[in-house]
Design a protein around this motif. Structure first.
Motif, PDB file in Angstrom:
ATOM      1  N   SER A 151      82.654  72.261   5.754  1.00 37.23           N
ATOM      2  CA  SER A 151      81.433  71.190   6.008  1.00 37.23           C
ATOM      3  C   SER A 151      82.058  69.842   6.397  1.00 37.23           C
ATOM      4  O   SER A 151      81.427  69.280   7.410  1.00 37.23           O
ATOM      5  N   SER A 152      83.461  69.719   6.395  1.00 36.22           N
ATOM      6  CA  SER A 152      83.979  68.255   6.607  1.00 36.22           C
ATOM      7  C   SER A 152      85.583  68.453   6.701  1.00 36.22           C
ATOM      8  O   SER A 152      86.064  69.571   6.117  1.00 36.22           O
ATOM      9  N   LEU A 153      86.057  67.398   7.387  1.00 43.28           N
ATOM     10  CA  LEU A 153      87.596  67.637   7.518  1.00 43.28           C
ATOM     11  C   LEU A 153      88.306  67.498   6.105  1.00 43.28           C
ATOM     12  O   LEU A 153      89.359  67.908   5.668  1.00 43.28           O
ATOM     13  N   GLU A 154      87.493  66.432   5.586  1.00 39.13           N
ATOM     14  CA  GLU A 154      88.129  66.139   3.916  1.00 39.13           C
ATOM     15  C   GLU A 154      88.114  67.487   3.169  1.00 39.13           C
ATOM     16  O   GLU A 154      89.117  67.845   2.559  1.00 39.13           O
ATOM     17  N   GLU A 155      86.990  68.233   3.231  1.00 34.28           N
ATOM     18  CA  GLU A 155      87.095  69.581   2.521  1.00 34.28           C
ATOM     19  C   GLU A 155      88.211  70.378   3.030  1.00 34.28           C
ATOM     20  O   GLU A 155      88.681  71.185   2.184  1.00 34.28           O
ATOM     21  N   LEU A 156      88.304  70.558   4.184  1.00 33.73           N
ATOM     22  CA  LEU A 156      89.117  71.516   4.970  1.00 33.73           C
ATOM     23  C   LEU A 156      90.594  71.089   4.381  1.00 33.73           C
ATOM     24  O   LEU A 156      91.366  71.704   3.907  1.00 33.73           O
ATOM     25  N   LEU A 157      90.919  69.768   4.305  1.00 36.79           N
ATOM     26  CA  LEU A 157      92.214  69.359   4.264  1.00 36.79           C
ATOM     27  C   LEU A 157      92.571  69.483   2.443  1.00 36.79           C
ATOM     28  O   LEU A 157      93.494  69.744   2.182  1.00 36.79           O
ATOM     29  N   ALA A 158      91.580  69.411   1.795  1.00 38.40           N
ATOM     30  CA  ALA A 158      91.596  69.589   0.193  1.00 38.40           C
ATOM     31  C   ALA A 158      91.928  70.918   0.161  1.00 38.40           C
ATOM     32  O   ALA A 158      92.268  71.225  -1.310  1.00 38.40           O
ATOM     33  N   ALA A 159      91.763  71.859   0.922  1.00 35.43           N
ATOM     34  CA  ALA A 159      91.556  73.501   0.665  1.00 35.43           C
ATOM     35  C   ALA A 159      93.022  73.843   0.541  1.00 35.43           C
ATOM     36  O   ALA A 159      93.175  74.908   0.101  1.00 35.43           O
ATOM     37  N   GLY A 160      94.037  73.229   1.077  1.00 34.59           N
ATOM     38  CA  GLY A 160      95.415  73.620   1.379  1.00 34.59           C
ATOM     39  C   GLY A 160      96.293  72.814   2.317  1.00 34.59           C
ATOM     40  O   GLY A 160      95.928  71.563   2.218  1.00 34.59           O
ATOM     41  N   GLN A 199      81.341  58.125  17.724  1.00 28.34           N
ATOM     42  CA  GLN A 199      81.262  57.244  16.471  1.00 28.34           C
ATOM     43  C   GLN A 199      82.233  57.706  15.407  1.00 28.34           C
ATOM     44  O   GLN A 199      82.708  57.057  14.388  1.00 28.34           O
ATOM     45  N   THR A 200      82.397  59.185  15.248  1.00 26.43           N
ATOM     46  CA  THR A 200      83.140  59.578  14.124  1.00 26.43           C
ATOM     47  C   THR A 200      84.456  59.853  14.406  1.00 26.43           C
ATOM     48  O   THR A 200      85.393  60.436  13.488  1.00 26.43           O
ATOM     49  N   HIS A 201      84.967  59.641  15.934  1.00 27.75           N
ATOM     50  CA  HIS A 201      86.411  59.783  16.423  1.00 27.75           C
ATOM     51  C   HIS A 201      87.333  59.207  15.419  1.00 27.75           C
ATOM     52  O   HIS A 201      88.354  59.820  14.989  1.00 27.75           O
ATOM     53  N   ALA A 202      87.262  57.887  15.362  1.00 20.68           N
ATOM     54  CA  ALA A 202      88.323  56.976  14.767  1.00 20.68           C
ATOM     55  C   ALA A 202      88.310  57.453  13.309  1.00 20.68           C
ATOM     56  O   ALA A 202      89.485  57.640  12.886  1.00 20.68           O
ATOM     57  N   PRO A 203      87.427  57.555  12.542  1.00 17.20           N
ATOM     58  CA  PRO A 203      87.475  57.815  11.143  1.00 17.20           C
ATOM     59  C   PRO A 203      88.340  59.104  10.884  1.00 17.20           C
ATOM     60  O   PRO A 203      89.124  59.251   9.913  1.00 17.20           O
ATOM     61  N   LEU A 204      87.801  60.329  11.614  1.00 21.61           N
ATOM     62  CA  LEU A 204      88.433  61.726  11.633  1.00 21.61           C
ATOM     63  C   LEU A 204      89.854  61.599  12.134  1.00 21.61           C
ATOM     64  O   LEU A 204      90.744  62.053  11.496  1.00 21.61           O
ATOM     65  N   ALA A 205      90.042  61.021  13.252  1.00 23.90           N
ATOM     66  CA  ALA A 205      91.507  60.682  13.776  1.00 23.90           C
ATOM     67  C   ALA A 205      92.684  60.123  12.341  1.00 23.90           C
ATOM     68  O   ALA A 205      93.672  60.622  12.230  1.00 23.90           O
ATOM     69  N   LEU A 206      92.035  59.175  11.882  1.00 20.39           N
ATOM     70  CA  LEU A 206      92.802  58.498  10.893  1.00 20.39           C
ATOM     71  C   LEU A 206      93.102  59.516   9.802  1.00 20.39           C
ATOM     72  O   LEU A 206      94.097  59.485   9.028  1.00 20.39           O
ATOM     73  N   THR A 207      92.080  60.051   9.252  1.00 19.89           N
ATOM     74  CA  THR A 207      92.044  61.149   8.193  1.00 19.89           C
ATOM     75  C   THR A 207      93.107  62.304   8.605  1.00 19.89           C
ATOM     76  O   THR A 207      94.200  62.694   7.791  1.00 19.89           O
ATOM     77  N   ALA A 208      93.189  62.822   9.876  1.00 25.70           N
ATOM     78  CA  ALA A 208      94.042  63.822  10.151  1.00 25.70           C
ATOM     79  C   ALA A 208      95.400  63.311  10.395  1.00 25.70           C
ATOM     80  O   ALA A 208      96.510  64.006   9.941  1.00 25.70           O
ATOM     81  N   LEU A 209      95.653  62.099  10.880  1.00 26.35           N
ATOM     82  CA  LEU A 209      96.949  61.641  10.936  1.00 26.35           C
ATOM     83  C   LEU A 209      97.539  61.191   9.576  1.00 26.35           C
ATOM     84  O   LEU A 209      98.699  61.545   9.591  1.00 26.35           O
ATOM     85  N   GLY A 210      96.638  60.916   8.730  1.00 25.38           N
ATOM     86  CA  GLY A 210      97.216  60.607   7.201  1.00 25.38           C
ATOM     87  C   GLY A 210      97.780  62.017   6.637  1.00 25.38           C
ATOM     88  O   GLY A 210      98.384  61.851   5.649  1.00 25.38           O
ATOM     89  N   ALA A 211      97.258  62.982   7.192  1.00 26.24           N
ATOM     90  CA  ALA A 211      97.491  64.302   6.264  1.00 26.24           C
ATOM     91  C   ALA A 211      98.558  64.687   7.114  1.00 26.24           C
ATOM     92  O   ALA A 211      99.342  65.794   6.663  1.00 26.24           O
ATOM     93  N   GLY A 212      99.244  64.182   8.216  1.00 28.91           N
ATOM     94  CA  GLY A 212     100.528  64.629   8.703  1.00 28.91           C
ATOM     95  C   GLY A 212     100.419  65.497  10.017  1.00 28.91           C
ATOM     96  O   GLY A 212     101.283  66.129  10.579  1.00 28.91           O
TER      97      GLY A 212
END
Length: 699
Positions: free
Chosen positions: A70-79, A92-105
């Motif tokens: 349901s969210s990028l955070e949930e996706l990243l937490a899964a593995g 309006q969601t591009h920046a926070p999602l991009a920062l999250t994805a970059l933070g995950a490598g």
């Protein structure tokens, strides 16, 4: 591709492992990404491992091994984090999602527009650099092979020197389009920037492609961005706008865009040269090259931007890197921080279709867009009837009995190759019919009523191409001067008292005619006088004196004095709007061919003046044509021939240098006085003679 398991900052894939890709946002444009992911997956180029969306896709849309979250955070937490995250979500969601994805490598494919503010852009850019990851922006047109081909065409000199670039788009969007989501048509949502709009979303590719061809990629490449924003729809965001960008190298990109066209057409970017032009239809990767030798068309291929990201080892390998979107972000930031778009009055909007399928059409928008791009002008500067006034509505007006009949424009908004100069426009009859035009499609350097000369000691103060005896033709040259208003004294008739000797309004101007190098060539004293002649007629008088500012004689010439037969224009000139059923006559001749080049005491032009091609008309006027007559009275100082055009374009002038130049000397100025009677309705010769007899000597 970089894998999360590799060292940060490298881009070396684990051997025999396909890049693992996740898609955030599966609806809307996300559906196109799903199609592309299936294609590339089938080709063995990637593995789609997961998708994230609050509204999951239908069960049959994805293979069973693809995780659904349901969210990028949930996706990243899964593995383990994916190698690439594609973000295709609301702006309006591009920046926070991009920062999250970059933070995950992960590397990031970020749909356009990349983010919703300059602050967000700088934040994501810094995060990517810190993480050593790549960010590709989804401006698909930047993957076109046409772009490097066009750059080679320009570098070869095939179209000469670049004069300017335009980006145009005429799309239509329905009411349903703006209802498809909460953020559609919004400038902000619950205090968060969205910046939806014609230039920042729907036709963002036009702007981005135009900037790329203008050589503007970074913030440092942009000198200034000007916005002129409008909306016909019930939205916050703009749907019909001009964005004008000047790069630090001096190139001007004019973007004229609308979502309110009668029919949808392919958007394009055009590079205008001194010898020809190149037009890219970027949705089709089709290029049309126009040169003196003819027209040719070529179609190019395109590199998929996701494929480009997958194969990239460094940012230099990317075709649309985030760092190369700085110039575009300067445009988005200008839109974001601008005033809210001006609502186009419903009188100028036609609705086609029913219900949610209905779409707005701004009347005449195709013509206004062409004028904007050719003249490098905003809708406000053009004076579109639905546009806002320019420069805070500070332009002086000529008033007769309290009615505004003309506006004085200083010409400072005119592009350099049109020889900027002061002029009157719009000029109206007492009933409000517009009888002048400026920046028309056919000759964007034609500017209302005023004084213009094509050859002043070799300097072009007319605008456009210059006719030279050596070429025997019109050629583009860097020879354009400008006329600068040094001072003015303006008094309407109401300011002058009730004395019969002071019933006219008056304006006195001191002008400097300045060459391309900034050196004054001529000094001009220009006077305007205006007064009512009756209930339906008023008179405008122009008196000008041109004196050398060089300390030596200055020759005033024309195409005619340089060898072009019947082309002796220059001096007083009045550009008319379209006139149907036009009649043009002098006391002795009738018709364009007969009066052109003739010497006569007066010349009359009557017909139905098309309000749709002029500037703002009076309130409540539906824009229909109205009958009017203009009577031009020759200068008493010299028998100048009449210059008249009708079949090609409507214009009238008195020629200072019909076949040979005249000299303006330091103490012997060239002096002319021209009177014009502006009348509602049709006048006959008898009416004209009677009006002239009642006016007396113009001096």
């Amino acid at each position: 591709m970089t894998s999360p398991s590799t060292a940060a900052g490298t881009n070396v894939a684990i051997p025999n492992q396909l890049p693992r890709v996740a898609l955030v946002g599966v609806h809307g444009f996300g559906e196109r990404h799903l199609e592309n992911l299936r294609r590339l997956g089938s080709a063995g180029m990637l593995e789609l491992v997961a998708v994230a969306d609050p509204m999951p896709p239908a069960q049959d849309q994805l293979p069973p091994e693809v995780g659904v979250y349901s969210s990028l955070e949930e996706l990243l937490a899964a593995g383990r984090a994916p190698d690439v995250v594609i973000i295709s979500t609301p702006i309006q969601t591009h920046a926070p999602l991009a920062l999250t994805a970059l933070g995950a490598g992960a590397n990031v494919y970020l749909e356009k527009p990349p983010v919703a503010s300059m602050a967000q852009y700088e934040s994501v850019l810094a995060a990517a650099a810190s993480a050593g990851r790549l960010v590709q922006v989804g401006f698909q047109s930047l993957g076109s092979h046409a772009l490097p081909a066009i750059e080679k065409f320009v570098a070869s000199g095939e179209i000469g020197e670049v004069r300017g670039i335009s980006a145009t788009g005429q799309w239509l969007r329905t009411k349903g389009y703006f209802k498809r989501s909460r953020w559609a048509g919004k400038r902000s949502l619950n205090g968060t920037d969205v910046v939806d709009g014609v230039a920042t979303n729907a036709l963002a590719h036009a702007v981005a492609t135009g900037l790329r061809l203008a050589g503007a990629r970074t913030l440092a490449d942009v000198e200034v961005v000007e916005t002129d924003l409008y909306r016909a729809n019930d939205t916050e965001s703009d749907d019909t706008s001009v964005i004008r960008v000047r790069t630090t190298t001096g190139t001007v990109l004019t973007c004229a865009l609308t979502l309110c066209a009668p029919v949808q057409s392919a958007p394009s970017v055009t590079i205008y040269g001194t010898l020809g032009q190149i037009t890219l239809s970027y949705t089709e990767d089709s290029v049309e090259v126009t040169t003196p030798s003819g027209i040719r068309t070529e179609t190019f291929g395109r590199t998929d931007l996701l494929e480009n990201l997958l194969s990239a080892r460094t940012e230099q390998d990317l075709l649309s890197p985030l760092s190369g979107a700085g110039a575009y972000m300067s445009v988005l930031e200008a839109v974001r921080t601008s005033d809210a778009p001006t609502l186009i009055h419903p009188d100028h909007v036609t609705w086609l279709g029913d219900g949610d399928d209905a779409h707005a059409v701004v009347q005449g928008i195709d013509s206004w867009i062409r004028r904007a791009t050719l003249g490098q002008a905003t809708f406000a500067e053009l004076g579109a009837p639905w546009a806002a006034s320019t420069a805070g509505s500070a332009q002086p007006e000529l008033k007769v009995n309290g009615t505004a009949v003309a506006t004085v424009l200083d010409g400072s908004h005119i592009r350099p190759t049109s020889s900027p100069r002061p002029y009157l426009h719009p000029i109206r009859t007492l009933a409000g019919t517009v009888v002048s035009d400026h920046i028309p499609e056919d000759h964007v350097w034609h500017l209302g009523a005023g004084v213009a000369i094509q050859d002043v000691d070799g300097i072009n103060f007319w605008g456009g191409r210059t006719y030279t005896r050596d070429a025997g033709a019109y050629v583009w040259r860097k020879d354009h001067g400008r006329v600068v208003l040094e001072s003015a004294e303006h008094r309407d008739s109401a300011d002058l008292g009730d004395s019969a000797d002071h019933r006219d309004g008056e304006r006195h101007e001191l002008l400097s005619w300045v060459g391309p190098d900034g050196t004054p060539v001529l000094r001009e004293q220009r006077g305007w006088r205006w007064a009512a002649v009756g209930d339906s007629v008023w008179q405008l008088t122009l008196d000008f004196r041109l004196e050398s500012a060089t300390g030596r004689p200055v020759l005033l010439g024309s195409p005619g004095s340089n060898g072009r037969a019947q082309g002796g224009y220059g001096g007083f000139f009045w550009r008319l709007p379209r006139v149907s059923d036009a009649t043009i006559w002098t006391p002795d001749s009738r018709g364009e061919d007969a009066v052109h080049g003739s010497i006569a005491p007066w010349l009359a032009w009557s017909g139905t003046f098309d309000a749709g091609t002029g500037s703002r008309h009076i309130a409540g006027d539906p824009g229909l044509g109205h009958p009017a007559t203009l009577v031009f009275l020759a200068s008493p100082q010299a028998p100048d021939p009449w210059f008249v055009r009708h079949s090609g374009y409507p214009g009238v002038g008195l020629s200072l240098a019909w076949e040979s130049p005249v000299a303006a000397e330091p103490d012997r100025p060239v002096h002319r006085t021209v009177r014009v009677l502006i009348a509602d309705g049709f006048l006959a010769t008898q009416d004209i003679e009677q009006l002239i007899s009642t006016q007396g000597d113009p001096a």
